[in-house]
Design an enzyme around this catalytic site. Structure first.
Site, short mmCIF file in Angstrom:
data_model
loop_
_atom_site.label_atom_id
_atom_site.label_comp_id
_atom_site.label_asym_id
_atom_site.label_seq_id
_atom_site.Cartn_x
_atom_site.Cartn_y
_atom_site.Cartn_z
N HIS A 102 -50.75 12.85 -0.11
CA HIS A 102 -50.08 13.03 1.18
C HIS A 102 -50.52 14.34 1.80
O HIS A 102 -50.92 15.27 1.09
CB HIS A 102 -48.56 13.00 1.03
CG HIS A 102 -48.04 13.99 0.03
ND1 HIS A 102 -48.04 13.74 -1.33
CD2 HIS A 102 -47.51 15.22 0.18
CE1 HIS A 102 -47.55 14.78 -1.97
NE2 HIS A 102 -47.22 15.70 -1.07
N HIS A 104 -49.20 17.33 4.50
CA HIS A 104 -48.07 17.93 5.22
C HIS A 104 -48.55 18.37 6.61
O HIS A 104 -49.60 19.03 6.73
CB HIS A 104 -47.57 19.18 4.50
CG HIS A 104 -47.07 18.95 3.11
ND1 HIS A 104 -45.73 18.91 2.80
CD2 HIS A 104 -47.73 18.76 1.94
CE1 HIS A 104 -45.58 18.71 1.49
NE2 HIS A 104 -46.79 18.62 0.95
P1 AMP Z 1 -45.94 18.07 -2.65
O1 AMP Z 1 -45.33 19.22 -3.37
O2 AMP Z 1 -47.12 18.39 -1.82
O3 AMP Z 1 -46.18 16.95 -3.63
O4 AMP Z 1 -44.87 17.63 -1.59
C1 AMP Z 1 -43.92 16.65 -1.78
C2 AMP Z 1 -43.03 16.75 -0.58
O5 AMP Z 1 -42.25 15.59 -0.55
C3 AMP Z 1 -42.07 17.95 -0.58
O6 AMP Z 1 -42.28 18.70 0.59
C4 AMP Z 1 -40.69 17.30 -0.62
O7 AMP Z 1 -39.78 18.00 0.19
C5 AMP Z 1 -40.97 15.92 -0.08
N1 AMP Z 1 -40.11 14.85 -0.53
C6 AMP Z 1 -39.63 14.63 -1.78
N2 AMP Z 1 -38.92 13.49 -1.82
C7 AMP Z 1 -38.96 12.97 -0.57
C8 AMP Z 1 -38.41 11.80 0.04
N3 AMP Z 1 -37.68 10.92 -0.64
N4 AMP Z 1 -38.66 11.59 1.35
C9 AMP Z 1 -39.40 12.46 2.08
N5 AMP Z 1 -39.93 13.58 1.56
C10 AMP Z 1 -39.72 13.83 0.26
#
Ligand code: AMP
Length: 140
Positions: A102, A104
Site C-alpha cells: 500500500h 500512503h
Molecule cells: P504500514 O505501517 O505502512 O503497513 O501502514 C499500515 C497503515 O494501515 C497504518 O497507517 C494504519 O493506521 C492503517 N490501518 C490499519 N488498519 C486499518 C484499517 N482497518 N483500515 C484502514 N487503515 C488501517
C-alpha cells in the site's frame, strides 16, 4: 516471508471488513487510513497480492502509481493542502505494519508536522466526511 491472505487489507479488499472507500478500479482500491497522520490520510492499495514493493509484480506498479498521482492531486485540492507526502514501507525494519502492498498519501500544510505512524484512531464520522470530500473532487 510469503504473502498471508488473512492480512487486514486483504480482508478489506474482499469486503469482509468495512472501510471508508474513496475510489476503486480494476487494479486498485483507495480508502481512508483509520489512524491518520494528518487530515485526509489515504491509502492506495493494489488488488494484486504482495507483501510490499519488494515482492510486487512490476506490472502492478504502473496502475498503482497512476492512482497514487490521481489521489495526491485530489487530496491536495479537497483539503486545500500546501503539499502531499507519499510514504511506502517495506518489512518490519522499515515500519511496515500491514503486509499487503500500500501507498500512503498524506496532505501536508506549511509548518504542521505529521502525527505518529499508527497513532490514534480517528472517529468514523470524521473519516466518512473526509472520504466524501475526496470523492467529490475525484467525481467532480
Ligand atoms: P504500514 O505501517 O505502512 O503497513 O501502514 C499500515 C497503515 O494501515 C497504518 O497507517 C494504519 O493506521 C492503517 N490501518 C490499519 N488498519 C486499518 C484499517 N482497518 N483500515 C484502514 N487503515 C488501517
Amino acid at each position: 516471508m510469503t504473502y498471508d491472505p488473512s492480512n487486514i487489507f486483504a480482508k478489506i479488499l474482499r469486503g469482509e471488513i468495512p472501510s471508508h472507500r474513496v475510489y476503486e478500479d480494476d487494479a486498485v482500491v483507495v480508502f481512508m487510513d483509520v489512524m491518520p497522520q494528518g487530515p485526509g490520510h489515504t491509502l492506495v492499495v493494489p488488488k494484486a497480492p504482495s507483501r510490499n514493493l519488494l515482492d510486487a509484480d512490476p506490472a502492478a506498479l504502473g496502475p498503482l502509481f497512476t492512482v497514487v498521482q490521481k489521489v495526491a492531486m485530489a487530496v491536495k485540492k479537497a483539503f486545500g493542502a500546501d503539499g502531499v507526502t507519499i510514504l511506502q514501507f517495506n518489512e518490519p525494519a522499515s515500519g511496515q505494519t500491514v503486509y499487503h502492498l500500500h501507498v500512503h498519501v498524506i496532505p501536508r500544510f506549511e509548518g504542521i508536522a505529521l502525527k505518529p505512524h499508527t497513532g490514534q484512531m480517528e472517529k468514523p464520522e470524521v473519516l466518512a466526511e473526509n472520504a466524501g470530500k475526496i470523492r467529490a473532487v475525484l467525481n467532480g
